[in-house]
Design a protein around this motif. Structure first.
Motif, mmCIF file in Angstrom:
data_model
loop_
_atom_site.group_PDB
_atom_site.id
_atom_site.type_symbol
_atom_site.label_atom_id
_atom_site.label_comp_id
_atom_site.label_asym_id
_atom_site.label_seq_id
_atom_site.Cartn_x
_atom_site.Cartn_y
_atom_site.Cartn_z
ATOM 1 N N ILE A 1 -12.911 -1.095 1.581
ATOM 2 C CA ILE A 1 -11.986 -0.087 2.101
ATOM 3 C C ILE A 1 -10.809 -0.767 2.805
ATOM 4 N N SER A 2 -11.095 -1.779 3.620
ATOM 5 C CA SER A 2 -10.027 -2.508 4.310
ATOM 6 C C SER A 2 -9.065 -3.139 3.312
ATOM 7 N N ARG A 3 -9.610 -3.750 2.274
ATOM 8 C CA ARG A 3 -8.770 -4.429 1.283
ATOM 9 C C ARG A 3 -7.928 -3.421 0.488
ATOM 10 N N GLU A 4 -8.520 -2.280 0.168
ATOM 11 C CA GLU A 4 -7.762 -1.257 -0.560
ATOM 12 C C GLU A 4 -6.652 -0.691 0.317
ATOM 13 N N CYS A 5 -6.949 -0.490 1.595
ATOM 14 C CA CYS A 5 -5.923 -0.009 2.524
ATOM 15 C C CYS A 5 -4.777 -1.022 2.612
ATOM 16 N N GLU A 6 -5.113 -2.285 2.677
ATOM 17 C CA GLU A 6 -4.089 -3.334 2.718
ATOM 18 C C GLU A 6 -3.207 -3.280 1.480
ATOM 19 N N ARG A 7 -3.823 -3.084 0.316
ATOM 20 C CA ARG A 7 -3.069 -3.011 -0.936
ATOM 21 C C ARG A 7 -2.133 -1.800 -0.941
ATOM 22 N N VAL A 8 -2.637 -0.660 -0.503
ATOM 23 C CA VAL A 8 -1.831 0.566 -0.513
ATOM 24 C C VAL A 8 -0.675 0.464 0.485
ATOM 25 N N LEU A 9 -0.931 -0.094 1.659
ATOM 26 C CA LEU A 9 0.144 -0.262 2.640
ATOM 27 C C LEU A 9 1.255 -1.143 2.081
ATOM 28 N N GLY A 10 0.874 -2.186 1.349
ATOM 29 C CA GLY A 10 1.875 -3.046 0.724
ATOM 30 C C GLY A 10 2.713 -2.297 -0.288
ATOM 31 N N MET A 11 2.082 -1.424 -1.075
ATOM 32 C CA MET A 11 2.810 -0.608 -2.046
ATOM 33 C C MET A 11 3.740 0.381 -1.350
ATOM 34 N N MET A 12 3.253 0.981 -0.256
ATOM 35 C CA MET A 12 4.044 1.984 0.458
ATOM 36 C C MET A 12 5.324 1.380 1.034
ATOM 37 N N ALA A 13 5.249 0.115 1.431
ATOM 38 C CA ALA A 13 6.428 -0.531 2.006
ATOM 39 C C ALA A 13 7.512 -0.768 0.970
ATOM 40 N N VAL A 14 7.096 -0.874 -0.307
ATOM 41 C CA VAL A 14 8.057 -1.156 -1.380
ATOM 42 C C VAL A 14 8.503 0.120 -2.078
ATOM 43 N N THR A 15 7.536 0.907 -2.545
ATOM 44 C CA THR A 15 7.843 2.153 -3.268
ATOM 45 C C THR A 15 6.958 3.282 -2.734
ATOM 46 N N PRO A 16 7.342 3.892 -1.617
ATOM 47 C CA PRO A 16 6.518 4.952 -1.028
ATOM 48 C C PRO A 16 6.424 6.172 -1.929
ATOM 49 N N ALA A 17 5.233 6.766 -1.948
ATOM 50 C CA ALA A 17 4.997 7.962 -2.751
ATOM 51 C C ALA A 17 3.972 8.841 -2.042
ATOM 52 N N PRO A 18 4.083 10.174 -2.181
ATOM 53 C CA PRO A 18 3.174 11.093 -1.478
ATOM 54 C C PRO A 18 1.701 10.837 -1.777
ATOM 55 N N GLU A 19 1.386 10.452 -3.021
ATOM 56 C CA GLU A 19 -0.026 10.259 -3.375
ATOM 57 C C GLU A 19 -0.676 9.100 -2.617
ATOM 58 N N GLN A 20 0.137 8.201 -2.083
ATOM 59 C CA GLN A 20 -0.432 7.083 -1.328
ATOM 60 C C GLN A 20 -1.076 7.574 -0.033
ATOM 61 N N TYR A 21 -0.513 8.625 0.546
ATOM 62 C CA TYR A 21 -1.120 9.192 1.752
ATOM 63 C C TYR A 21 -2.459 9.851 1.438
ATOM 64 N N VAL A 22 -2.586 10.399 0.238
ATOM 65 C CA VAL A 22 -3.862 10.973 -0.186
ATOM 66 C C VAL A 22 -4.923 9.880 -0.245
ATOM 67 N N VAL A 23 -4.552 8.718 -0.757
ATOM 68 C CA VAL A 23 -5.483 7.590 -0.821
ATOM 69 C C VAL A 23 -5.877 7.144 0.591
ATOM 70 N N LEU A 24 -4.895 7.033 1.483
ATOM 71 C CA LEU A 24 -5.208 6.640 2.860
ATOM 72 C C LEU A 24 -6.164 7.631 3.518
ATOM 73 N N GLU A 25 -5.962 8.931 3.247
ATOM 74 C CA GLU A 25 -6.857 9.952 3.811
ATOM 75 C C GLU A 25 -8.268 9.815 3.263
ATOM 76 N N GLU A 26 -8.385 9.526 1.972
ATOM 77 C CA GLU A 26 -9.714 9.335 1.377
ATOM 78 C C GLU A 26 -10.415 8.122 1.979
ATOM 79 N N LEU A 27 -9.667 7.052 2.197
ATOM 80 C CA LEU A 27 -10.245 5.846 2.796
ATOM 81 C C LEU A 27 -10.715 6.124 4.219
ATOM 82 N N ILE A 28 -9.925 6.901 4.969
ATOM 83 C CA ILE A 28 -10.315 7.278 6.329
ATOM 84 C C ILE A 28 -11.632 8.047 6.318
ATOM 85 N N ASP A 29 -11.745 9.017 5.442
ATOM 86 C CA ASP A 29 -12.969 9.824 5.370
ATOM 87 C C ASP A 29 -14.181 8.966 4.995
#
Length: 396
Positions: free
Chosen positions: A271-299
Motif C-alpha cells: 500500500i505504501s509503495r502504491e501510494c508513492e507511485r500514485v503521488l508521483g503521477m499526481m505531481a506530473v499529470t493530476p487526474a480525478p481518478e487518482q484520488y479514488v485510488v488514494l481513498e481505496e488505499l486509505i480504507d
C-alpha cells in the motif's frame, strides 16, 4: 552573534502509510503537516537567557554567568553524538524543577538547555537572548510537536551563532536553507529529540526539517522529489495511548501468528509503495481518478491496522462518521486512539466538510482543516506571518 531578532517555523508530521510496518523493515511514507511551531529569538545584552513556552504554561530564565559555569562543567569535548546520563543529571540539577513542573515542561527545558550549551559553545561569553515558542500543534498527539520544537531550536540557535544563514535577502519574506545547512539543523534537532524521547527513530525531525514527503525503510530516509499538496481533515480523538505498548502488541502478534501477520505487513508495504507511485503521477499529470485510488488505499490500510491490533473504538467512530459523508479516513501514527486524517478531494463542497467536522466535534474530537506536503524549517520576516502568530510570539 546576529544583532537582530529572527523568526523561524517548522511543521508537524502525518504518517500517510506504513506506521508499525516500518518497525519491521517495511516502507513508510510521512508528510509535513501544515500546522507549525513558531519560534522568535531576540538577542540582547542584559546577561540573561529567557525561555517562554505559553502552550504548556512554562517560563524560565537563567543568568548567563551560571550557564557559563554549567557549560564548563560538562562540555569537555567536541560535538556530541548523544546526550549522556551525566549530561542529563547535571542539567536536571541545574534546572531545579519543582514538583509543580509538568513532564512536558521538564523535557522542553532540558532539550533547550542541552542545545543552547552545545550549539553556542564557541561563543564567549555565552549569548544573552529571549526565546518565545508558540505552536499550532497539540502536544502528545503523535503529530511531531516535540520534533518541530527541536528543529526550531536548532535552526534558531545555529542562525544566531552564524553557523548557518540567519538573514533574509532584501525583498524576501520567507526562505529555507541549503542542503548542507539542513543536514546540520537535522543533526542537532535529532539530539534534542534524544533528550526528549531517549531513542527516537529520526522520522519526525527529518520530516520537520525537510518538509514535503519522505520515505522511510530500514533506517534509510529519502525525499519524494515531486508531490502534490493534499487537503486533509485532521482529527484528534483525545484518547491517550502508549506508542511503546502498541509497538509491543504488534510484535507479540507477529510472534504468535507469523503466517497471518507477515502477509498483513507485506500488504501494508505494498500500500505504501502504491501510494508513492500514485503521488508521483499526481505531481506530473493530476487526474480525478487518482484520488479514488488514494481513498481505496486509505480504507484498505485502516482495515489492516485494525487487524494487526492498533485500532480503537474512537478511531472506528471517526471512520464511520466521515464515511457517512462520503469521506475516507485512517489513523495516523501509533493508533490506539490519538489522531486520524481524512482525505479531502478537490471540488468537495465545503458544506460536506463542515457537516463532517460538526459530527466529529460532537463526539468530543478536535478537528483541523489543513494540508500536507508543507515546507520544512523556514526563516521568516514578520510580514510573512499571520497576525495571530505574531501576537502569540510577542506575548500578547
Amino acid at each position: 552573534m546576529l544583532p537582530e531578532a529572527l523568526l523561524v517555523s517548522a511543521p508537524g508530521k502525518v504518517i500517510l502509510h506504513g506506521e508499525h510496518a516500518v518497525v519491521h523493515g517495511k516502507v513508510a511514507l510521512a508528510e509535513a503537516l501544515n500546522l507549525r511551531t513558531f519560534l522568535r529569538i531576540k538577542p540582547h545584552q542584559d546577561g540573561k537567557v529567557r525561555l517562554s513556552l505559553p502552550n504548556i504554561g512554562a517560563k524560565r530564565d537563567w543568568d548567563v554567568s551560571k550557564l557559563q559555569l554549567l557549560q564548563t562543567a560538562f562540555l569537555d569535548s567536541g560535538e556530541p553524538t548523544a546526550p549522556t546520563p551525566e549530561h542529563m543529571e547535571k542539567l536536571k540539577v541545574f534546572a531545579g524543577f519543582t514538583t509543580d513542573s509538568s513532564d512536558s515542561e521538564r523535557l522542553a527545558v532540558l532539550a533547550f538547555l542541552y542545545l543552547y550549551l552545545f550549539i553556542c559553545r564557541k561563543q564567549r561569553p555565552l549569548p544573552s537572548m529571549d526565546i518565545m515558542v508558540w505552536s499550532e500543534l497539540p502536544t502528545g498527539a503523535g503529530l511531531g510537536s516535540s520534533a518541530a520544537y527541536s528543529v526550531c531550536l536548532a535552526a534558531a540557535l545555529l542562525a544566531s551563532c552564524e553557523e548557518i544563514t540567519g538573514r533574509l535577502k532584501e525583498g524576501v519574506t520567507s526562505a529555507g536553507w541549503t542542503e548542507e545547512e539542513l543536514n546540520l539543523i537535522n543533526r542537532w534537532a535529532f539530539l534534542g529529540e534524544k533528550v526528549i524521547h531517549g531513542n527516537p527513530s529520526g522520522v519526525d525531525n527529518s520530516v520537520s526539517t525537510w518538509g514535503g514527503a519522505l520515505r522511510f525503510q530500514g533506517g534509510n530516509i529519502s525525499s519524494l522529489q515531486r508531490i502534490p499538496e493534499l487537503r486533509i481533515l485532521l482529527t484528534n480523538t483525545k484518547v491517550p495511548r502508549s506508542t511503546k505498548a502498541l509497538v509491543a502488541r504488534v510484535k507479540d502478534r507477529l510472534v504468535k501468528f507469523p503466517e497471518i501477520m507477515n502477509p498483513l505487513l507485506a500488504s501494508i508495504d505494498a500500500i505504501s509503495r502504491e501510494c508513492e507511485r500514485v503521488l508521483g503521477m499526481m505531481a506530473v499529470t493530476p487526474a480525478p481518478e487518482q484520488y479514488v485510488v488514494l481513498e481505496e488505499l486509505i480504507d484498505m490500510n485502516q482495515h489492516h491496522l485494525n487487524a494487526i491490533g492498533v485500532g480503537h473504538a474512537s478511531l472506528d467512530r471517526l471512520c464511520q462518521l466521515t464515511a457517512s459523508h462520503g469521506l475516507h479516513s485512517k489513523l495516523t501514527g501509533a493508533g490506539g486512539g490519538g489522531c486520524g486524517f481524512t482525505l479531502l478531494r478537490p471540488g468537495l463542497e465545503q458544506s460536506v466538510v463542515e457537516s463532517a467536522k460538526q459530527a466529529l466535534t460532537g463526539c468530543g474530537f478536535e478537528c483541523w482543516e489543513t494540508t500536507i506536503g508543507a515546507p520544512g524549517i523556514s526563516l521568516h520576516s514578520p510580514s510573512s506571518l499571520k497576525a495571530d502568530v505574531l501576537r502569540a510570539l510577542n506575548g500578547l
